[in-house]
Design a protein around this motif. Structure first.
Motif, PDB file in Angstrom:
ATOM      1  N   SER A  25      13.842   3.347  -9.878  1.00  0.00           N
ATOM      2  CA  SER A  25      13.502   4.706  -9.431  1.00  0.00           C
ATOM      3  C   SER A  25      13.281   4.758  -7.928  1.00  0.00           C
ATOM      4  CB  SER A  25      12.261   5.222 -10.161  1.00  0.00           C
ATOM      5  OG  SER A  25      11.120   4.463  -9.814  1.00  0.00           O
ATOM      6  N   PHE A  26      13.029   3.624  -7.297  1.00  0.00           N
ATOM      7  CA  PHE A  26      12.826   3.572  -5.854  1.00  0.00           C
ATOM      8  C   PHE A  26      14.147   3.663  -5.104  1.00  0.00           C
ATOM      9  CE2 PHE A  26      12.142   1.144  -1.877  1.00  0.00           C
ATOM     10  CZ  PHE A  26      11.213   1.986  -1.304  1.00  0.00           C
ATOM     11  N   ARG A  27      15.223   3.200  -5.699  1.00  0.00           N
ATOM     12  CA  ARG A  27      16.519   3.140  -5.031  1.00  0.00           C
ATOM     13  C   ARG A  27      17.009   4.484  -4.494  1.00  0.00           C
ATOM     14  NH1 ARG A  27      22.356   1.403  -7.186  1.00  0.00           N
ATOM     15  NH2 ARG A  27      23.292   1.175  -5.160  1.00  0.00           N
ATOM     16  N   PRO A  28      16.878   5.603  -5.235  1.00  0.00           N
ATOM     17  CA  PRO A  28      17.362   6.877  -4.681  1.00  0.00           C
ATOM     18  C   PRO A  28      16.677   7.275  -3.380  1.00  0.00           C
ATOM     19  CG  PRO A  28      17.031   7.067  -7.032  1.00  0.00           C
ATOM     20  CD  PRO A  28      16.457   5.726  -6.604  1.00  0.00           C
ATOM     21  N   ILE A  29      15.446   6.879  -3.181  1.00  0.00           N
ATOM     22  CA  ILE A  29      14.746   7.204  -1.936  1.00  0.00           C
ATOM     23  C   ILE A  29      15.436   6.521  -0.765  1.00  0.00           C
ATOM     24  CG2 ILE A  29      12.603   6.836  -0.634  1.00  0.00           C
ATOM     25  CD1 ILE A  29      11.113   7.275  -3.243  1.00  0.00           C
ATOM     26  N   ALA A  42       8.490  -6.249  -9.514  1.00  0.00           N
ATOM     27  CA  ALA A  42       8.588  -4.830  -9.846  1.00  0.00           C
ATOM     28  C   ALA A  42       9.091  -4.710 -11.273  1.00  0.00           C
ATOM     29  CB  ALA A  42       9.539  -4.119  -8.904  1.00  0.00           C
ATOM     30  N   THR A  43       8.676  -3.659 -11.941  1.00  0.00           N
ATOM     31  CA  THR A  43       9.259  -3.375 -13.246  1.00  0.00           C
ATOM     32  C   THR A  43      10.643  -2.794 -13.014  1.00  0.00           C
ATOM     33  OG1 THR A  43       8.381  -1.138 -13.320  1.00  0.00           O
ATOM     34  CG2 THR A  43       6.999  -2.894 -14.276  1.00  0.00           C
ATOM     35  N   VAL A  44      11.489  -2.869 -14.009  1.00  0.00           N
ATOM     36  CA  VAL A  44      12.830  -2.295 -13.890  1.00  0.00           C
ATOM     37  C   VAL A  44      12.731  -0.798 -13.622  1.00  0.00           C
ATOM     38  CG1 VAL A  44      14.977  -1.841 -15.130  1.00  0.00           C
ATOM     39  CG2 VAL A  44      13.858  -4.068 -15.339  1.00  0.00           C
ATOM     40  N   ALA A  45      11.824  -0.130 -14.306  1.00  0.00           N
ATOM     41  CA  ALA A  45      11.678   1.320 -14.136  1.00  0.00           C
ATOM     42  C   ALA A  45      11.276   1.681 -12.706  1.00  0.00           C
ATOM     43  CB  ALA A  45      10.662   1.868 -15.123  1.00  0.00           C
ATOM     44  N   SER A  93       0.828  -1.215   0.000  1.00  0.00           N
ATOM     45  CA  SER A  93       0.000   0.000   0.000  1.00  0.00           C
ATOM     46  C   SER A  93       0.860   1.262   0.000  1.00  0.00           C
ATOM     47  CB  SER A  93      -0.923   0.017   1.220  1.00  0.00           C
ATOM     48  OG  SER A  93      -1.870  -1.004   1.134  1.00  0.00           O
ATOM     49  N   LEU A  94       1.959   1.236   0.747  1.00  0.00           N
ATOM     50  CA  LEU A  94       2.866   2.382   0.779  1.00  0.00           C
ATOM     51  C   LEU A  94       3.468   2.618  -0.604  1.00  0.00           C
ATOM     52  CD1 LEU A  94       4.412   4.613   2.248  1.00  0.00           C
ATOM     53  CD2 LEU A  94       6.107   2.884   2.881  1.00  0.00           C
ATOM     54  N   MET A  95       3.877   1.552  -1.264  1.00  0.00           N
ATOM     55  CA  MET A  95       4.435   1.703  -2.607  1.00  0.00           C
ATOM     56  C   MET A  95       3.423   2.359  -3.545  1.00  0.00           C
ATOM     57  SD  MET A  95       7.549   0.685  -2.546  1.00  0.00           S
ATOM     58  CE  MET A  95       7.545   1.417  -0.914  1.00  0.00           C
ATOM     59  N   LYS A  96       2.177   1.919  -3.471  1.00  0.00           N
ATOM     60  CA  LYS A  96       1.124   2.490  -4.329  1.00  0.00           C
ATOM     61  C   LYS A  96       0.895   3.952  -3.979  1.00  0.00           C
ATOM     62  CE  LYS A  96       0.461  -1.574  -6.169  1.00  0.00           C
ATOM     63  NZ  LYS A  96       1.597  -2.339  -5.674  1.00  0.00           N
ATOM     64  N   LYS A  97       0.886   4.277  -2.684  1.00  0.00           N
ATOM     65  CA  LYS A  97       0.671   5.645  -2.227  1.00  0.00           C
ATOM     66  C   LYS A  97       1.777   6.566  -2.732  1.00  0.00           C
ATOM     67  CE  LYS A  97       0.101   8.294   2.046  1.00  0.00           C
ATOM     68  NZ  LYS A  97       0.080   8.222   3.499  1.00  0.00           N
ATOM     69  N   LEU A  98       2.993   6.051  -2.817  1.00  0.00           N
ATOM     70  CA  LEU A  98       4.132   6.828  -3.287  1.00  0.00           C
ATOM     71  C   LEU A  98       4.221   6.878  -4.812  1.00  0.00           C
ATOM     72  CD1 LEU A  98       6.802   5.612  -0.715  1.00  0.00           C
ATOM     73  CD2 LEU A  98       5.659   7.837  -0.777  1.00  0.00           C
ATOM     74  N   GLY A  99       3.276   6.205  -5.495  1.00  0.00           N
ATOM     75  CA  GLY A  99       3.261   6.238  -6.957  1.00  0.00           C
ATOM     76  C   GLY A  99       4.011   5.118  -7.634  1.00  0.00           C
ATOM     77  N   TYR A 100       4.458   4.137  -6.872  1.00  0.00           N
ATOM     78  CA  TYR A 100       5.163   2.986  -7.448  1.00  0.00           C
ATOM     79  C   TYR A 100       4.151   1.881  -7.727  1.00  0.00           C
ATOM     80  CZ  TYR A 100       9.300   5.470  -5.970  1.00  0.00           C
ATOM     81  OH  TYR A 100      10.271   6.424  -5.806  1.00  0.00           O
ATOM     82  N   ASN A 101       3.345   2.085  -8.747  1.00  0.00           N
ATOM     83  CA  ASN A 101       2.246   1.165  -9.034  1.00  0.00           C
ATOM     84  C   ASN A 101       2.687  -0.171  -9.612  1.00  0.00           C
ATOM     85  OD1 ASN A 101       0.269   3.006  -8.132  1.00  0.00           O
ATOM     86  ND2 ASN A 101       0.487   4.134 -10.044  1.00  0.00           N
ATOM     87  N   GLU A 102       3.922  -0.257 -10.068  1.00  0.00           N
ATOM     88  CA  GLU A 102       4.414  -1.512 -10.630  1.00  0.00           C
ATOM     89  C   GLU A 102       5.320  -2.276  -9.657  1.00  0.00           C
ATOM     90  OE1 GLU A 102       3.154  -2.777 -13.380  1.00  0.00           O
ATOM     91  OE2 GLU A 102       1.892  -0.992 -13.449  1.00  0.00           O
TER      92      GLU A 102
END
Length: 105
Positions: A89-93, A82-85, A51-60
């Protein structure tokens, strides 16, 4: 469970109290399956993480099962994905040390 766990190898199977930072280190740095499941229990399960991933916009990014569940039924591992994209993109967080802002109140 009998999965990859340097944490279990060091401390055994007994009840223990470890700092959250050490559990995170085992999970992130050593891919410790048991440490991952401890973290899931602390936050309320993989559904909370999903749910947190979805809330942060990481829908994949899909986090649906614990390591223990996947150990019992290996086909469940295909649900966590997860998709590669989205994954890259989550790693910098995480790298920026912003994990504290996601803590539960």
């Amino acid at each position: 469970p009998d999965t990859w766990s340097p944490m279990r190898e060091k401390y055994g199977r007994k009840d223990m109290a470890l700092p959250l930072s050490e559990i995170l280190a085992y999970s992130v740095q050593q891919s410790d399956n048991n440490a991952c499941d401890v973290l899931f229990r602390l936050i309320g399960g993989p559904q909370v993480a999903d749910s947190l991933m979805k809330k942060l916009g990481y829908n994949e990014i899909h986090i649906l099962n614990t390591e223990d569940e996947m150990h019992a039924d290996p086909y469940l591992c295909y649900a966590n994905r997860a998709t590669v994209a989205n994954g890259s993109s989550f790693r910098p967080i995480i790298s920026a040390g912003n994990a504290a802002r996601f803590s539960r109140s």
